[in-house]
Motif scaffolding. Structure first.
Motif, PDB file in Angstrom:
ATOM      1  N   LYS A   8      75.413   0.038 -16.729  1.00 24.91           N
ATOM      2  CA  LYS A   8      74.760   0.900 -17.696  1.00 24.91           C
ATOM      3  C   LYS A   8      73.252   0.833 -17.656  1.00 24.91           C
ATOM      4  N   THR A   9      72.693  -0.330 -17.373  1.00 26.41           N
ATOM      5  CA  THR A   9      71.261  -0.505 -17.572  1.00 26.41           C
ATOM      6  C   THR A   9      70.428  -0.631 -16.310  1.00 26.41           C
ATOM      7  N   ALA A  10      71.054  -0.693 -15.144  1.00 28.38           N
ATOM      8  CA  ALA A  10      70.289  -0.978 -13.935  1.00 28.38           C
ATOM      9  C   ALA A  10      69.155   0.000 -13.698  1.00 28.38           C
ATOM     10  N   HIS A  11      69.355   1.258 -14.039  1.00 24.85           N
ATOM     11  CA  HIS A  11      68.325   2.265 -13.774  1.00 24.85           C
ATOM     12  C   HIS A  11      67.760   2.868 -15.055  1.00 24.85           C
ATOM     13  N   THR A  12      68.015   2.226 -16.192  1.00 24.17           N
ATOM     14  CA  THR A  12      67.503   2.735 -17.452  1.00 24.17           C
ATOM     15  C   THR A  12      65.991   2.580 -17.501  1.00 24.17           C
ATOM     16  N   PRO A  13      65.263   3.662 -17.808  1.00 21.81           N
ATOM     17  CA  PRO A  13      63.805   3.561 -17.869  1.00 21.81           C
ATOM     18  C   PRO A  13      63.369   2.738 -19.079  1.00 21.81           C
ATOM     19  N   PRO A  14      62.183   2.172 -19.028  1.00 19.11           N
ATOM     20  CA  PRO A  14      61.709   1.374 -20.162  1.00 19.11           C
ATOM     21  C   PRO A  14      61.471   2.255 -21.373  1.00 19.11           C
ATOM     22  N   SER A  15      61.593   1.669 -22.545  1.00 16.18           N
ATOM     23  CA  SER A  15      61.415   2.453 -23.769  1.00 16.18           C
ATOM     24  C   SER A  15      59.945   2.549 -24.155  1.00 16.18           C
ATOM     25  N   ARG A  16      59.112   1.664 -23.601  1.00 18.39           N
ATOM     26  CA  ARG A  16      57.703   1.673 -23.969  1.00 18.39           C
ATOM     27  C   ARG A  16      56.835   1.493 -22.733  1.00 18.39           C
ATOM     28  N   ARG A  17      55.574   1.822 -22.876  1.00 14.57           N
ATOM     29  CA  ARG A  17      54.600   1.674 -21.801  1.00 14.57           C
ATOM     30  C   ARG A  17      53.974   0.297 -21.881  1.00 14.57           C
ATOM     31  N   LEU A  18      53.755  -0.326 -20.723  1.00 18.73           N
ATOM     32  CA  LEU A  18      53.115  -1.634 -20.684  1.00 18.73           C
ATOM     33  C   LEU A  18      51.707  -1.523 -21.256  1.00 18.73           C
ATOM     34  N   PRO A  19      51.378  -2.271 -22.307  1.00 19.77           N
ATOM     35  CA  PRO A  19      50.041  -2.192 -22.918  1.00 19.77           C
ATOM     36  C   PRO A  19      48.942  -2.566 -21.917  1.00 19.77           C
ATOM     37  N   ASN A  20      47.798  -1.954 -22.066  1.00 20.91           N
ATOM     38  CA  ASN A  20      46.681  -2.224 -21.153  1.00 20.91           C
ATOM     39  C   ASN A  20      46.326  -3.711 -21.110  1.00 20.91           C
ATOM     40  N   ARG A  21      46.422  -4.384 -22.248  1.00 21.64           N
ATOM     41  CA  ARG A  21      46.046  -5.798 -22.306  1.00 21.64           C
ATOM     42  C   ARG A  21      46.956  -6.677 -21.450  1.00 21.64           C
ATOM     43  N   ASN A  22      48.148  -6.169 -21.117  1.00 22.47           N
ATOM     44  CA  ASN A  22      49.109  -6.965 -20.345  1.00 22.47           C
ATOM     45  C   ASN A  22      49.097  -6.662 -18.848  1.00 22.47           C
ATOM     46  N   VAL A  23      48.339  -5.651 -18.430  1.00 24.98           N
ATOM     47  CA  VAL A  23      48.329  -5.280 -17.018  1.00 24.98           C
ATOM     48  C   VAL A  23      47.685  -6.376 -16.176  1.00 24.98           C
ATOM     49  N   GLY A  24      46.567  -6.928 -16.646  1.00 27.59           N
ATOM     50  CA  GLY A  24      45.906  -7.998 -15.912  1.00 27.59           C
ATOM     51  C   GLY A  24      46.804  -9.212 -15.740  1.00 27.59           C
ATOM     52  N   PRO A  25      47.361  -9.739 -16.852  1.00 27.05           N
ATOM     53  CA  PRO A  25      48.278 -10.873 -16.744  1.00 27.05           C
ATOM     54  C   PRO A  25      49.489 -10.566 -15.865  1.00 27.05           C
ATOM     55  N   PHE A  26      49.961  -9.334 -15.890  1.00 26.92           N
ATOM     56  CA  PHE A  26      51.100  -8.915 -15.063  1.00 26.92           C
ATOM     57  C   PHE A  26      50.808  -9.200 -13.594  1.00 26.92           C
ATOM     58  N   PHE A  27      49.644  -8.781 -13.122  1.00 28.62           N
ATOM     59  CA  PHE A  27      49.300  -8.984 -11.716  1.00 28.62           C
ATOM     60  C   PHE A  27      48.877 -10.425 -11.425  1.00 28.62           C
ATOM     61  N   GLU A  28      48.273 -11.079 -12.403  1.00 31.89           N
ATOM     62  CA  GLU A  28      47.921 -12.483 -12.209  1.00 31.89           C
ATOM     63  C   GLU A  28      49.172 -13.324 -11.966  1.00 31.89           C
ATOM     64  N   LYS A  29      50.216 -13.022 -12.692  1.00 32.13           N
ATOM     65  CA  LYS A  29      51.464 -13.776 -12.546  1.00 32.13           C
ATOM     66  C   LYS A  29      52.180 -13.424 -11.247  1.00 32.13           C
ATOM     67  N   LEU A  30      52.141 -12.139 -10.850  1.00 32.32           N
ATOM     68  CA  LEU A  30      52.729 -11.768  -9.563  1.00 32.32           C
ATOM     69  C   LEU A  30      51.995 -12.476  -8.431  1.00 32.32           C
ATOM     70  N   ALA A  31      50.660 -12.517  -8.544  1.00 28.36           N
ATOM     71  CA  ALA A  31      49.849 -13.166  -7.502  1.00 28.36           C
ATOM     72  C   ALA A  31      50.157 -14.655  -7.412  1.00 28.36           C
TER      73      ALA A  31
END
Length: 231
Positions: A8-31
């Motif tokens: 049911k959920t594998a391709h379900t789109p997210p209900s919200r947009r990633l807040p701008n404040r979290n974009v930096g930490p998102f990539f810092e953690k991936l890195a």
């Protein structure tokens, strides 16, 4: 219960947009989680990269590498591959999906590189996309990986990760590409393509994302991440 959640959920789109404040930490953690944000295609020159990327359309990097390990030691210049001809080239790439059309395109591309570009891979989108077998995604990969340009090649993995996490939502590949270019921090833009594709390939997988082992779990906006984390 787990099977129902998975389907049911594998391709379900997210209900919200990633807040701008979290974009930096998102990539810092991936890195921090991905030591080498590089392509898994094997190549030793811009031309080899171009050919490998053309061959990788609707095929796995593993299958392309298996073929080019035999091809490139024999022919790794436009002149050498063009000299093989379509039939000769097919013998090396016949294990790759769509090898007939790819052989035709590669031979045409080699001829144009010889005739129009002094056998050099162009460093601009217009000339790259004029080559047979080269679309926007392939051009973006070459421009980014070979020439260090801040482009974003959106494949199925990146399209899924971008929409699922809320990082860059969009119904089309181009929409996601443009949104990523707007949102990815400057410090990460050159490697963002590889961070996202590797994250999608090994963690944020299509049918069963490994949310329990996800480095960006806290930032991710996927509404069913907790259910998958408990699988």
């Amino acid at each position: 219960m787990s099977k129902v959640v998975k389907h049911k959920t594998a391709h379900t789109p997210p209900s919200r947009r990633l807040p701008n404040r979290n974009v930096g930490p998102f990539f810092e953690k991936l890195a921090a989680a991905i030591d080498e944000p590089v392509t898994e295609l094997e190549y030793s020159s811009n031309f080899e990269l171009l050919i490998a990327v053309i061959l990788s359309a609707q095929a796995t990097d593993v299958s392309v590498n298996l073929a080019t390990r035999k091809l490139f030691p024999v022919a790794n210049t436009p002149e050498a591959i063009y000299a093989l001809g379509e039939e000769g080239l097919k013998e090396y790439i016949k294990t790759i999906g769509l090898f007939n059309s790819k052989a035709k395109n590669v031979i045409k591309a080699c001829k144009d590189l010889i005739d129009k570009h002094n056998s050099e891979v162009p460093d601009n989108r217009k000339d790259l996309e004029a080559l047979a077998g080269v679309g926007r995604k392939t051009a973006n990969v070459v421009l980014n990986t070979a020439f260090g340009q801040p482009t974003m090649a959106v494949d199925t993995h990146i399209f899924r990760v971008s929409n699922r996490t809320g990082l860059a939502t969009g119904k089309t590949v181009l929409a996601v590409e443009q949104r990523l270019l707007e949102r990815v921090p400057e410090d990460f833009i050159l490697d963002a393509h590889h961070y996202l594709i590797l994250h999608g390939r090994y963690t944020c997988q299509a049918r069963t994302p490994k949310c329990g082992a996800c480095p960006v779990y806290e930032e991710c906006m996927f509404k069913d991440k907790q259910a998958f984390a408990e699988l």
